[in-house]
Design a protein around this motif. Structure first.
Motif, PDB file in Angstrom:
ATOM      1  N   PHE A 211     -21.130  -8.489  35.709  1.00 29.99           N
ATOM      2  CA  PHE A 211     -21.123  -7.748  37.417  1.00 29.99           C
ATOM      3  C   PHE A 211     -22.709  -7.990  36.702  1.00 29.99           C
ATOM      4  N   LEU A 212     -24.092  -8.364  36.327  1.00 30.78           N
ATOM      5  CA  LEU A 212     -24.873  -8.987  37.057  1.00 30.78           C
ATOM      6  C   LEU A 212     -25.316 -10.899  36.573  1.00 30.78           C
ATOM      7  N   GLY A 213     -24.559 -11.289  37.086  1.00 33.84           N
ATOM      8  CA  GLY A 213     -24.738 -12.294  36.717  1.00 33.84           C
ATOM      9  C   GLY A 213     -23.517 -13.725  36.551  1.00 33.84           C
ATOM     10  N   GLN A 214     -23.640 -14.709  35.922  1.00 38.59           N
ATOM     11  CA  GLN A 214     -22.196 -15.723  37.085  1.00 38.59           C
ATOM     12  C   GLN A 214     -21.143 -15.137  36.136  1.00 38.59           C
ATOM     13  N   GLY A 215     -20.509 -15.651  36.375  1.00 36.27           N
ATOM     14  CA  GLY A 215     -19.369 -15.039  35.389  1.00 36.27           C
ATOM     15  C   GLY A 215     -18.532 -16.203  34.712  1.00 36.27           C
ATOM     16  N   HIS A 216     -18.743 -16.116  33.416  1.00 36.69           N
ATOM     17  CA  HIS A 216     -17.598 -16.731  32.895  1.00 36.69           C
ATOM     18  C   HIS A 216     -16.444 -16.235  31.375  1.00 36.69           C
ATOM     19  N   VAL A 217     -15.620 -16.862  31.799  1.00 37.16           N
ATOM     20  CA  VAL A 217     -14.875 -16.459  30.116  1.00 37.16           C
ATOM     21  C   VAL A 217     -14.964 -16.955  29.395  1.00 37.16           C
ATOM     22  N   LEU A 218     -15.754 -15.597  28.037  1.00 40.18           N
ATOM     23  CA  LEU A 218     -16.512 -16.176  26.626  1.00 40.18           C
ATOM     24  C   LEU A 218     -15.468 -16.839  25.962  1.00 40.18           C
ATOM     25  N   GLY A 219     -16.063 -18.068  25.621  1.00 41.43           N
ATOM     26  CA  GLY A 219     -14.930 -19.586  24.536  1.00 41.43           C
ATOM     27  C   GLY A 219     -15.820 -20.842  24.225  1.00 41.43           C
TER      28      GLY A 219
ATOM     29  N   TYR B 288     -34.009 -17.657  49.965  1.00 46.72           N
ATOM     30  CA  TYR B 288     -34.224 -19.209  49.006  1.00 46.72           C
ATOM     31  C   TYR B 288     -34.685 -20.477  50.007  1.00 46.72           C
ATOM     32  N   GLU B 289     -35.241 -19.651  50.883  1.00 48.34           N
ATOM     33  CA  GLU B 289     -36.056 -20.698  51.465  1.00 48.34           C
ATOM     34  C   GLU B 289     -37.731 -20.887  50.582  1.00 48.34           C
ATOM     35  N   PRO B 290     -37.688 -19.847  50.229  1.00 44.58           N
ATOM     36  CA  PRO B 290     -39.451 -19.632  48.754  1.00 44.58           C
ATOM     37  C   PRO B 290     -38.641 -20.420  47.654  1.00 44.58           C
ATOM     38  N   LYS B 291     -37.897 -20.444  47.827  1.00 40.74           N
ATOM     39  CA  LYS B 291     -37.145 -20.593  45.740  1.00 40.74           C
ATOM     40  C   LYS B 291     -36.989 -22.300  46.560  1.00 40.74           C
ATOM     41  N   ARG B 292     -36.492 -23.077  47.011  1.00 42.41           N
ATOM     42  CA  ARG B 292     -36.386 -24.202  47.576  1.00 42.41           C
ATOM     43  C   ARG B 292     -38.306 -24.656  47.305  1.00 42.41           C
ATOM     44  N   GLU B 293     -38.410 -24.068  47.909  1.00 42.11           N
ATOM     45  CA  GLU B 293     -40.108 -24.628  47.458  1.00 42.11           C
ATOM     46  C   GLU B 293     -40.303 -24.860  46.474  1.00 42.11           C
ATOM     47  N   LEU B 294     -40.293 -23.575  45.867  1.00 44.33           N
ATOM     48  CA  LEU B 294     -40.803 -24.065  44.115  1.00 44.33           C
ATOM     49  C   LEU B 294     -39.928 -24.838  43.545  1.00 44.33           C
ATOM     50  N   GLY B 295     -38.812 -25.469  44.345  1.00 42.80           N
ATOM     51  CA  GLY B 295     -37.994 -26.345  43.226  1.00 42.80           C
ATOM     52  C   GLY B 295     -36.814 -25.867  42.931  1.00 42.80           C
ATOM     53  N   CYS B 296     -36.232 -25.424  43.258  1.00 41.66           N
ATOM     54  CA  CYS B 296     -34.605 -24.794  42.852  1.00 41.66           C
ATOM     55  C   CYS B 296     -33.641 -25.364  43.382  1.00 41.66           C
ATOM     56  N   ALA B 297     -32.718 -25.538  43.020  1.00 36.94           N
ATOM     57  CA  ALA B 297     -31.285 -26.439  42.936  1.00 36.94           C
ATOM     58  C   ALA B 297     -30.607 -24.122  43.480  1.00 36.94           C
ATOM     59  N   LEU B 298     -29.844 -25.162  44.366  1.00 38.42           N
ATOM     60  CA  LEU B 298     -28.793 -24.013  44.727  1.00 38.42           C
ATOM     61  C   LEU B 298     -27.599 -24.386  43.840  1.00 38.42           C
ATOM     62  N   VAL B 299     -27.280 -23.611  42.966  1.00 33.97           N
ATOM     63  CA  VAL B 299     -26.104 -23.905  42.513  1.00 33.97           C
ATOM     64  C   VAL B 299     -24.130 -22.697  42.505  1.00 33.97           C
ATOM     65  N   GLU B 300     -23.888 -24.145  43.288  1.00 39.92           N
ATOM     66  CA  GLU B 300     -22.278 -23.131  43.549  1.00 39.92           C
ATOM     67  C   GLU B 300     -22.042 -22.383  42.452  1.00 39.92           C
ATOM     68  N   GLN B 301     -21.470 -21.351  43.077  1.00 41.90           N
ATOM     69  CA  GLN B 301     -20.165 -20.436  42.749  1.00 41.90           C
ATOM     70  C   GLN B 301     -19.411 -20.195  43.418  1.00 41.90           C
ATOM     71  N   ARG B 302     -17.989 -19.189  43.288  1.00 39.70           N
ATOM     72  CA  ARG B 302     -17.141 -18.858  43.971  1.00 39.70           C
ATOM     73  C   ARG B 302     -16.182 -17.672  43.343  1.00 39.70           C
ATOM     74  N   TYR B 303     -15.877 -16.806  44.451  1.00 42.73           N
ATOM     75  CA  TYR B 303     -14.823 -15.706  43.503  1.00 42.73           C
ATOM     76  C   TYR B 303     -13.412 -16.200  43.785  1.00 42.73           C
ATOM     77  N   ALA B 304     -12.651 -15.754  42.610  1.00 42.29           N
ATOM     78  CA  ALA B 304     -11.754 -16.359  43.018  1.00 42.29           C
ATOM     79  C   ALA B 304     -10.914 -14.195  43.144  1.00 42.29           C
TER      80      ALA B 304
ATOM     81  N   PRO C 118     -17.533 -23.662  39.976  1.00 40.25           N
ATOM     82  CA  PRO C 118     -16.204 -24.397  40.227  1.00 40.25           C
ATOM     83  C   PRO C 118     -15.659 -24.403  38.455  1.00 40.25           C
ATOM     84  N   ASP C 119     -16.544 -25.346  37.694  1.00 39.00           N
ATOM     85  CA  ASP C 119     -15.663 -25.731  36.549  1.00 39.00           C
ATOM     86  C   ASP C 119     -15.620 -25.367  35.767  1.00 39.00           C
ATOM     87  N   GLU C 120     -16.055 -23.726  36.023  1.00 39.85           N
ATOM     88  CA  GLU C 120     -15.115 -22.575  35.023  1.00 39.85           C
ATOM     89  C   GLU C 120     -14.222 -21.914  35.768  1.00 39.85           C
TER      90      GLU C 120
END
Length: 379
Positions: free
Chosen positions: A110-118, A331-347, A153-155
């Motif tokens: 609920f608070l972070g990136q989704g995984h099926v732990l395994g 996102y704009e200030p984080k791009r300036e910090l050098g951050c990359a965007l990590v693609e995520q999706r809902y199913a 996507p790969d998850e």
């Protein structure tokens, strides 16, 4: 497969029912939001969900996977859409607020990136059994909409055939932001930035250092500051486009217990008054700036947002972290910090055909449009 050795999926009522050694063996070793202690704190807090459960996949006496589930019986739609959609929904909220509350089951974190732990992706027949069990759980608890939340996507790939067969469809979600580290010092990190970003960071650092009214401290013990943190966090949430979760004192205090996750508070003070913070969690060689609070009386003029992030990056570098993640906003200030965007999706899907068809027709375009507006550079 025989009944004795075939896969099974059992729904357990809380994280305490999952042995700690099993969780630690299956969870991502470098994602702080997947420490078992975070889920313990979520269950003790009041951050949004009405209940938690865990779908545990076993075969031949071995645990293959764990999928956390969070039930929200009255999710406010006007709190999870963008500003434009919220204005469109405002008349509905005034005249019939019940229409804006939907029961939903979130699968993942609920608070972070989704995984099926395994340790490895679930085989297709096992993934089908897991998805069927999740939908049965949703129907049993009258949770019409089911969402696999913020999966990379790969998850999602190993689950995709089972999800599509069960009527799920995919839509874009807000990307995470991640900064790759591996620098020897903060100055080495700054030197590696593009010229404009490098000048901006050095200018802000120099101006902050020249002020005698503000200081930054990194605190291991900050429970006494929880009321002040919540006031500043509330200022941020009042300006947020989306508010799926809202942290409370019980969650923060549970997170701060001696058996909680490894954490530090990057705190900015004006005299004795807390005026900004960034709560940082650590796991393996990963870090995350989990939640932020700002006093908007000072935030813009003193660049408080930037300085708590600079301090978090310096802290993560000093701890030998290979990356640090930040929230799905600004996102704009984080791009300036050098951050990359990590693609995520809902199913997502609905357990009934007609609402499912409506969601499938409306959500992809609406969420795609909202995401494009959020990521567009602002003048």
């Amino acid at each position: 497969m025989s009944a004795a050795t075939g896969p099974t999926v059992e729904i357990l009522p809380g994280v305490d029912a999952v042995p700690a050694e099993t969780w630690d063996a299956l969870a991502p070793p470098h994602d702080p939001m997947w420490g078992r202690e975070v889920f313990v704190a979520m269950e003790r807090g009041a951050i949004g969900p009405d209940g938690y459960a865990y779908a545990v996949v076993r075969e031949a006496g071995r645990t293959l996977g764990v999928l956390p589930l969070a039930a929200v019986h009255g999710l406010r739609l006007d709190r999870i859409v963008g500003e434009r959609e919220r204005r469109m929904l405002a008349p509905v909220g005034r005249w019939c607020p019940g229409l804006l509350r939907v029961p939903m089951l979130f699968c993942g974190n609920f608070l972070g990136q989704g995984h099926v732990l395994g340790r490895e992706p679930l085989p297709e027949p096992v993934a089908e059994l897991l998805v069927r069990t999740v939908l049965t759980h949703a129907r049993r608890h009258r949770l019409g909409t089911v969402v696999f939340k913020d999966f990379a996507p790969d998850e999602l790939a190993p689950l995709r055939p089972a999800l599509e067969a069960a009527g799920f469809f995919e839509v874009v979600s807000m990307p995470d932001t991640e900064l790759a580290l591996g620098y020897g010092s903060f100055e080495e990190y700054v030197a590696a930035l593009p010229a404009k970003a490098r000048r901006n960071v050095r200018s802000k650092v120099r101006k902050f250092a020249a002020r005698d009214d503000l200081r930054i401290e990194v605190l291991a013990d900050f429970v006494s500051l929880v009321p002040d943190m919540l006031e500043l966090y509330g200022q941020v949430m009042a300006r947020a486009d989306q508010t799926l979760d809202v942290l409370d004192a019980s969650f923060l205090r549970a997170l701060h217990r001696p058996d909680g996750p490894e954490q530090r508070l990057v705190a900015c003070f004006e005299g004795d008054r807390l005026v900004a913070f960034l709560l940082c969690l650590f796991r393996g060689d990963g870090a995350i700036g989990a939640r932020i609070g700002l006093d908007y009386r000072l935030a813009h003029g003193a660049h408080l947002y930037h300085h708590v992030h600079y301090a978090a990056i310096e802290l993560a570098i000093a701890r030998g972290c290979r990356h640090i993640r930040f929230a799905q906003t600004a996102y704009e200030p984080k791009r300036e910090l050098g951050c990359a965007l990590v693609e995520q999706r809902y199913a997502l899907t609905h357990v009934r055909p007609l609402p499912r068809a409506v969601l499938r027709r409306l959500l992809p375009a609406a969420l795609g449009s909202a995401l494009a507006r959020t990521l567009a550079p602002r003048s």
